[in-house]
Design a protein around this motif. Structure first.
Motif, mmCIF file in Angstrom:
data_model
loop_
_atom_site.group_PDB
_atom_site.id
_atom_site.type_symbol
_atom_site.label_atom_id
_atom_site.label_comp_id
_atom_site.label_asym_id
_atom_site.label_seq_id
_atom_site.Cartn_x
_atom_site.Cartn_y
_atom_site.Cartn_z
ATOM 1 N N ILE A 67 12.500 10.148 -1.675
ATOM 2 C CA ILE A 67 12.552 8.814 -2.446
ATOM 3 C C ILE A 67 11.703 7.781 -2.748
ATOM 4 O O ILE A 67 11.768 7.370 -3.788
ATOM 5 C CB ILE A 67 13.644 8.446 -1.385
ATOM 6 C CG1 ILE A 67 14.332 9.343 -1.648
ATOM 7 C CG2 ILE A 67 14.456 7.282 -2.387
ATOM 8 C CD1 ILE A 67 15.816 9.340 -0.001
ATOM 9 N N GLY A 68 10.714 7.947 -1.484
ATOM 10 C CA GLY A 68 9.916 6.619 -1.945
ATOM 11 C C GLY A 68 8.749 6.854 -2.973
ATOM 12 O O GLY A 68 8.411 6.325 -3.718
ATOM 13 N N ALA A 74 8.345 4.392 -10.050
ATOM 14 C CA ALA A 74 9.326 3.136 -10.467
ATOM 15 C C ALA A 74 9.099 2.448 -10.877
ATOM 16 O O ALA A 74 9.269 1.018 -12.221
ATOM 17 C CB ALA A 74 11.033 3.412 -10.466
ATOM 18 N N VAL A 75 8.573 2.109 -10.072
ATOM 19 C CA VAL A 75 8.181 0.454 -9.800
ATOM 20 C C VAL A 75 6.975 0.290 -11.043
ATOM 21 O O VAL A 75 6.850 -0.802 -11.128
ATOM 22 C CB VAL A 75 7.426 0.069 -8.319
ATOM 23 C CG1 VAL A 75 6.816 -1.207 -7.866
ATOM 24 C CG2 VAL A 75 8.670 -0.252 -7.098
ATOM 25 N N GLU A 76 5.840 1.910 -10.664
ATOM 26 C CA GLU A 76 4.912 1.393 -11.661
ATOM 27 C C GLU A 76 4.919 1.083 -12.750
ATOM 28 O O GLU A 76 4.505 0.457 -14.059
ATOM 29 C CB GLU A 76 3.588 2.440 -11.567
ATOM 30 C CG GLU A 76 3.454 2.821 -10.120
ATOM 31 C CD GLU A 76 2.994 3.898 -9.815
ATOM 32 O OE1 GLU A 76 2.438 4.780 -10.833
ATOM 33 O OE2 GLU A 76 1.926 4.082 -8.514
ATOM 34 N N GLU A 111 4.637 0.457 -2.912
ATOM 35 C CA GLU A 111 4.255 1.319 -2.358
ATOM 36 C C GLU A 111 4.637 2.137 -0.816
ATOM 37 O O GLU A 111 3.862 3.445 -0.146
ATOM 38 C CB GLU A 111 2.196 0.467 -1.681
ATOM 39 C CG GLU A 111 2.071 0.814 -2.833
ATOM 40 C CD GLU A 111 0.852 1.669 -4.088
ATOM 41 O OE1 GLU A 111 1.296 2.664 -3.214
ATOM 42 O OE2 GLU A 111 1.117 1.972 -5.240
ATOM 43 N N ARG A 112 5.543 1.263 0.366
ATOM 44 C CA ARG A 112 5.639 1.648 0.838
ATOM 45 C C ARG A 112 7.854 2.104 1.226
ATOM 46 O O ARG A 112 7.614 2.224 2.512
ATOM 47 C CB ARG A 112 5.538 0.408 2.485
ATOM 48 C CG ARG A 112 4.042 0.096 2.291
ATOM 49 C CD ARG A 112 3.833 -0.962 2.311
ATOM 50 N NE ARG A 112 1.762 -1.269 2.781
ATOM 51 C CZ ARG A 112 1.262 -1.861 1.650
ATOM 52 N NH1 ARG A 112 2.017 -1.942 0.504
ATOM 53 N NH2 ARG A 112 0.499 -1.863 1.685
ATOM 54 N N MET A 113 8.263 2.174 0.473
ATOM 55 C CA MET A 113 9.522 2.629 0.500
ATOM 56 C C MET A 113 9.606 3.389 1.094
ATOM 57 O O MET A 113 10.096 3.686 2.177
ATOM 58 C CB MET A 113 10.370 2.915 -0.801
ATOM 59 C CG MET A 113 11.488 2.765 -1.013
ATOM 60 S SD MET A 113 12.285 1.578 0.145
ATOM 61 C CE MET A 113 12.805 0.408 -1.170
ATOM 62 N N GLY A 114 8.971 4.605 1.003
ATOM 63 C CA GLY A 114 8.473 5.623 2.282
ATOM 64 C C GLY A 114 8.851 5.985 3.774
ATOM 65 O O GLY A 114 9.032 6.771 4.347
ATOM 66 N N GLN A 115 7.885 4.455 3.752
ATOM 67 C CA GLN A 115 7.898 4.133 4.939
ATOM 68 C C GLN A 115 8.742 3.430 5.905
ATOM 69 O O GLN A 115 8.732 3.619 6.827
ATOM 70 C CB GLN A 115 6.430 3.400 5.552
ATOM 71 C CG GLN A 115 5.293 4.372 4.567
ATOM 72 C CD GLN A 115 3.538 3.946 4.370
ATOM 73 O OE1 GLN A 115 3.517 3.038 5.054
ATOM 74 N NE2 GLN A 115 2.927 3.516 3.221
ATOM 75 N N VAL A 116 9.395 3.363 5.398
ATOM 76 C CA VAL A 116 10.572 2.098 5.690
ATOM 77 C C VAL A 116 12.153 3.357 6.306
ATOM 78 O O VAL A 116 12.067 4.487 6.211
ATOM 79 C CB VAL A 116 11.868 1.622 4.296
ATOM 80 C CG1 VAL A 116 13.016 0.681 5.735
ATOM 81 C CG2 VAL A 116 10.671 1.062 3.592
ATOM 82 N N PRO A 117 12.022 2.723 7.970
ATOM 83 C CA PRO A 117 12.523 4.168 8.894
ATOM 84 C C PRO A 117 13.665 4.393 8.638
ATOM 85 O O PRO A 117 14.988 5.887 8.390
ATOM 86 C CB PRO A 117 12.828 2.866 10.969
ATOM 87 C CG PRO A 117 11.939 1.834 10.031
ATOM 88 C CD PRO A 117 11.973 1.725 8.675
ATOM 89 N N PRO A 189 16.406 -0.239 1.676
ATOM 90 C CA PRO A 189 15.858 -0.164 2.755
ATOM 91 C C PRO A 189 15.938 -1.332 4.243
ATOM 92 O O PRO A 189 16.432 -2.102 4.031
ATOM 93 C CB PRO A 189 13.979 -0.746 2.220
ATOM 94 C CG PRO A 189 13.941 -1.663 1.465
ATOM 95 C CD PRO A 189 16.062 -1.395 0.859
ATOM 96 N N THR A 190 15.575 -0.382 4.957
ATOM 97 C CA THR A 190 16.188 -1.592 6.297
ATOM 98 C C THR A 190 15.120 -1.133 7.828
ATOM 99 O O THR A 190 14.544 0.303 7.666
ATOM 100 C CB THR A 190 17.581 -0.612 6.750
ATOM 101 O OG1 THR A 190 18.646 -0.282 5.826
ATOM 102 C CG2 THR A 190 18.179 -1.659 7.962
ATOM 103 N N ALA A 191 14.763 -2.370 8.228
ATOM 104 C CA ALA A 191 13.606 -2.018 8.837
ATOM 105 C C ALA A 191 14.028 -3.319 9.620
ATOM 106 O O ALA A 191 14.883 -4.709 9.221
ATOM 107 C CB ALA A 191 12.814 -2.052 8.910
#
Length: 215
Positions: A67-68, A74-76, A111-117, A189-191
């Motif tokens: 998903i990230g 899409a952000v780019e 760049e980091r959406m896929g790293q969000v828990p 995103p939730t963290a």
């Protein structure tokens, strides 16, 4: 319940910000905390009390990464367009710097959406989208999504209201196995946050946007 912040209702409503750069990407978020937030979200109003909502909670590392990747692409595309946040009001001495910071934070999360828990996607059952008025349809999920974000803030969690993933709605639906009649709304995103000292944001004066009994 896992309340971690002592906020009165006005503080909660005015300090629940879109959090991008201050999301803690390393600290796990217990599922029981997410469930508490969703139990509160389910108390939100929905059209005719139909409650045709569904909530996707994605914690699997591979799915989050996939998903990230869609979100990053899409952000780019968004940042390359003329309507990107960092390109709006560039000549305004007050709003220009703020919009540039927003653009930077959008790129950061991209760049980091896929790293969000935890990634949360509120959905609605809607086999087809109305050709005309869609306010009733989306009004049946957006208040609940906002309630989720408020509940998360009360528990020391940060969230962001993002919709750029909808560029790849079908691909993400296929990835997650959504039935054909289920529509995504936002990606949240939730963290846990790095610090909790959020404050109200600058806004236009009320009298500049207030219209009483007509325009």
């Amino acid at each position: 319940m896992t309340y971690t912040l002592d906020l009165n209702p006005d503080e909660l409503l005015t300090t629940t910000r879109t959090v991008r750069k201050r999301l803690d990407l390393e600290r796990p978020v217990p599922m029981e905390v997410i469930r508490e937030c969703l139990e509160i979200a389910l108390q939100a109003p929905s059209g005719s009390n139909r409650q045709t909502w569904h909530w996707l909670v994605i914690t699997d590392a591979e799915q989050r990464a996939a998903i990230g990747d869609y979100y990053r692409r899409a952000v780019e595309q968004y940042l390359a367009g003329p309507g990107a946040a960092g390109k709006l009001h560039v000549d305004d001495p007050e709003r220009g710097p703020v919009q540039r910071r927003v653009g930077d934070s959008v790129a950061y999360l991209g760049e980091r959406m896929g790293q969000v828990p935890v990634l949360v996607i509120p959905c609605l059952e809607a086999r087809t989208l109305p050709a005309g008025n869609q306010s009733g349809l989306w009004g049946s999920i957006l208040p609940a999504a906002w309630s989720y974000m408020l509940a998360a803030r009360a528990r020391g969690l940060g969230t962001a209201w993002t919709t750029l993933h909808m560029t790849y709605e079908q691909e993400i639906s296929d990835l997650l196995g959504l039935p054909e009649q289920v529509r995504q709304s936002v990606l949240i995103p939730t963290a846990y946050t790095v610090g909790t000292n959020f404050k109200p944001a600058p806004r236009q004066p009320l009298d500049d946007v207030l219209h009483v009994n007509g325009w």
